[in-house]
Design a protein around this motif. Structure first.
Motif: not given
Length: 792
Positions: A333-343, A352-358, A370-371, A387-396
């Motif tokens: 249930q945690e949000l991914i705050p930045v773009d990255g590579i899955l280990i 769904s926060f970004v696209t609306g698709e659940a 993706f963040a 690094s994180v974009s605060q404005s992007y998280l605020t848009q979400l």
């Protein structure tokens, strides 16, 4: 249809195939002008985007061919997943409400665009589209064709530099040059100097003054003409209409005086008017930049994340401290705050926060994540790319999906006044002119121009945004983070407050934990620790910290059932952690207590008992709140601590136990049906439904890294005891808005009374107009800061 022929070429207009919403697009057979019809019986309201002052197909041919390169497009995109791409484009030509309307309705002009959101202060638009239907290149061509060509530079996107628009500086400099020289040339006229050269060359100097006024009139004041024209074209009357009209009338009258040899006209006042209005606009821009509340609010955005250090230790850090190359731990249930590579080997990501698709998207090791995605299931690890974009998280957080239907009373008042302000102002100006023209023509023109200039609704329109913006900044500094300004108004209207118990009025950091049951082996304790590592429930986090460190295992088939417990599998071992009913164990304790039960491989072992530690200042806070609000406490636990709570809380406090998440939601709904304005305070996980249902939902943030868009505000747990202060400040913010409304209206009434009686020169009005705006902005800023310091 009332009109069936094109406004440009007169040929027949046909209906296009695409139909978006309730509006239809029509196209001319001849010149291909596209019309947007709001009513099938009325073609008077249209938007001609191919004939607008935008780029022609010849202008942009080949200019954006680089957007055919997928690698370049990928660098420009903020988000790219499946059938959803998101791009943030810089649009330097955004300058009025009409621009915002057009750019936020791009989906009507181009199929494949789902949403577009304008950031007016930064002159940017965020576009969400389906790359299988429309390409980024086609979107850029569309924007160029309607007069909003984007500024695209990979250097800017990578370094964060912005293209600076210096046109206002150039206009201001030219206006000052014209004003200064015309003033010098007008001195002999002021003092009626009698001198041979002045008398004989008076016509020459007057026409020289006329020539010097042209750059100021045509270039420096051009922004007012363009804004007024677009305002009239869009059917929305803004304040630039009377200003532009006043300047034009001034110029015509002055030119007429010179031609008819009546005098030198009013070119000194005209150029001075333009100069001081531009100076005021520059001053306002600098003031707004200095008081940039929104930027401060975003920079304090309170999301933390778990970072894995090089020695494999884990620590919770603010997201804006994350750097490229860091390794992050993302729990259920945690949000991914930045773009990255899955280990990790595999992950299920909910976008769904970004696209609306659940529907979650499956990612494998090495895939890019993706963040904005939310991890579903077991714990995963990832490496940070940016690094994180605060404005992007605020848009979400501000996504339309999570917006509540809230009436903003002060915005509606401002909109109503602004809508009728310009027509009433024009009526007053023409009435004053009609009265004075029969008495004194000079006074008539002065009255007409002064009325148009001195009465400005700008200060009125800025009252609410600046008050709310400053309060947002103040609350952010005190670790109370609101989604938007609407929340302040809703806070001021609250009459009932509902608190969750576990993790809200109790602290997750302090708890006496004891174990009752069969002895757990060291191996079993390690299994429990690994399962709890992926959970964000307050009790899970406390128990995780309580258990000893041990070997890390891979967790399979992790499932966390809200309000019940956890199911997981490690190396073939089935683990169940949760309530007694969840693991099918009847409650036997005569003394009911908060507990977590353990079952491993279908064998019941026992339960961990939590003796909760209540937050510091809880009794004092509830005592203060009980005088003004109805207080209620909901808990998913049993009544084991009822006696303790009753001894701490005021007698009027209603206590309700054994509440499941859906029951908490129904409890809130029942209160609302009784006419209550409810504020719900919870931990943001089990209470998500109740937080979303309430009028105002506040999530308490401690060591939990879950991002909950269902809430309207996030409160740092250390500031919990100051909740009464925050509610008081929200009420004072509304009081400040009302006072500044009255001050602004009083200013306009006084200014108009002087202007209409001929006692206010247009030049003085031009100086006073921006000062009134700065005065109102200063007033609301000072008052909100005063209340923030003096309230207790």
């Amino acid at each position: 249809m009332k009109v069936q022929n094109c406004f440009h070429c007169g040929l027949e207009i046909i209906e296009k195939e695409q139909i978006f919403f309730d509006d239809k697009l029509f196209c001319c057979n001849g010149c291909k002008t596209v019309y947007e019809i709001f009513s099938l019986n009325d073609m008077s309201c249209y938007y001609d985007f191919e004939k607008s002052p935008g780029a022609t197909p010849q202008d942009i041919k080949g200019k954006y061919d680089f957007l055919d390169n997928e690698g370049i497009v990928a660098k420009l995109l903020d988000f790219q997943e499946d059938k959803t791409d998101i791009v943030l484009l810089s649009i330097p030509h955004i300058h009025c409400s009409s621009c915002i309307w057009i750019l936020e309705n791009l989906q009507r002009l181009q199929k494949g665009i789902s949403t577009s959101q304008v950031n007016f202060p930064e002159k940017k638009v965020r576009i969400t589209y389906n790359p299988e239907v429309v390409s980024l290149k086609k979107i850029v061509h569309l924007l160029s064709s309607i007069g909003y060509e984007p500024y695209i530079s990979l250097e800017n996107y990578e370094t964060g530099k912005n293209n600076v628009d210096r046109s206002l500086t150039y206009k201001l400099g030219l206006a000052f040059f014209c004003f200064g020289n015309i003033m010098l040339l007008s001195f002999p006229e002021y003092f009626e100097v009698k001198e041979y050269w002045l008398d004989n060359y008076r016509p020459f100097f007057r026409w020289l003054i006329f020539a010097l006024s042209l750059p100021s009139f045509l270039y420096s004041a051009s922004g007012y003409y363009i804004s007024a024209y677009k305002s009239i074209k869009s059917g929305m009357l803004n304040i630039d209409i009377p200003i532009a009209l006043g300047i034009i009338i001034f110029f015509i009258r002055s030119t007429f005086d010179i031609i008819m040899d009546y005098g030198s006209g009013f070119f000194d006042s005209l150029t001075g008017l333009i100069f001081f209005m531009l100076l005021g606009k520059m001053f306002q821009i600098k003031t707004y930049s200095f008081l940039s509340f929104e930027r401060d609010f975003k920079s304090y955005f309170p999301i933390a994340i778990t970072r894995i250090n090089s020695d494999t230790s884990e620590e919770s850090v603010p997201v804006y401290d994350i750097e490229k190359g860091n390794r992050l731990l993302i729990r259920n249930q945690e949000l991914i705050p930045v773009d990255g590579i899955l280990i990790s080997e595999k992950a299920e990501i909910d976008y769904s926060f970004v696209t609306g698709e659940a529907i979650p998207i499956t990612k494998k090791s090495g895939d890019k994540v993706f963040a904005g995605g939310k991890q579903m299931g077991k714990v995963i690890e990832m490496e940070v790319l940016h690094s994180v974009s605060q404005s992007y998280l605020t848009q979400l957080w501000s996504n339309d999906v999570f917006q509540k239907d809230v009436e903003q009373k002060h915005k509606s008042i401002t909109d109503t006044i602004s809508r009728y302000f310009t027509p009433i102002l024009l009526l007053i100006a023409f009435a004053g002119f009609g009265y004075w023209i029969f008495i004194d023509a000079n006074i008539a023109f002065n009255v007409f121009t002064a009325v148009l200039i001195v009465a400005c609704p700008c200060a009125l329109a800025l009252t609410a945004p600046f008050t709310m913006g400053n309060v947002l900044r103040i609350l952010g500094k005190k670790k109370f983070y609101l989604k938007n300004a609407l929340v302040i108004e809703q806070l001021a209207n609250v009459d009932t407050i509902v608190f969750d118990k576990t993790g809200t009025i109790t602290t997750n950091k302090k708890s006496n934990i004891s174990y009752e049951g069969k002895v757990l082996s060291e191996e079993n304790l390690i299994l429990l620790k690994n399962v709890l590592r992926a959970s964000n429930h307050p009790l899970s986090r406390m128990l995780y910290d309580f258990l000893p460190e041990g070997k890390r295992y891979k967790v399979n088939n992790f499932e966390e059932i809200t309000g019940k417990g956890i199911l997981a599998e490690i190396d073939g071992n089935q683990i169940q952690i949760g309530s007694a009913t969840f693991i099918e164990k009847p409650e036997e304790n005569s003394i009911q207590q908060t507990s977590v039960h353990i079952k491993i491989n279908q064998v019941y072992f026992g339960n961990y008992i939590f003796n909760n530690q209540y937050r510091e200042g809880l009794a004092e806070l509830f005592e203060k709140l009980s005088h003004k609000y109805q207080i209620k406490v909901l808990s998913g636990d049993n009544e084991g601590e009822k006696a303790t709570l009753e001894s701490i809380l005021p007698k009027e406090t209603e206590l309700v136990f054994n509440q499941k998440p859906e029951q908490k939601l129904e409890f809130i709904k029942n209160l609302q049906q009784q006419g209550k304005n409810v504020m719900m305070v919870g931990d943001g996980l089990n209470d998500a439904g109740a937080l979303a249902q309430s009028n105002i939902g506040i999530s308490i943030s401690e060591n939990v890294n879950v991002f909950s868009p269902a809430c309207d505000a996030i409160l740092d747990a250390g500031e919990f005891k100051r909740m009464d202060y925050f509610l008081k400040l929200s009420k004072k913010a509304i009081t400040t808005i009302k006072m500044s409304f009255a001050l602004s209206l009083l200013y306009n009434v006084v200014g108009l009374s002087f202007a209409i009686t001929g006692n206010l020169q247009p030049l003085v009005a031009a100086i006073i107009m921006p000062l009134s705006t700065v005065t109102i902005v200063s007033f609301v800023t000072i008052m909100s800061n005063f209340y923030a310091r003096t309230l207790k």
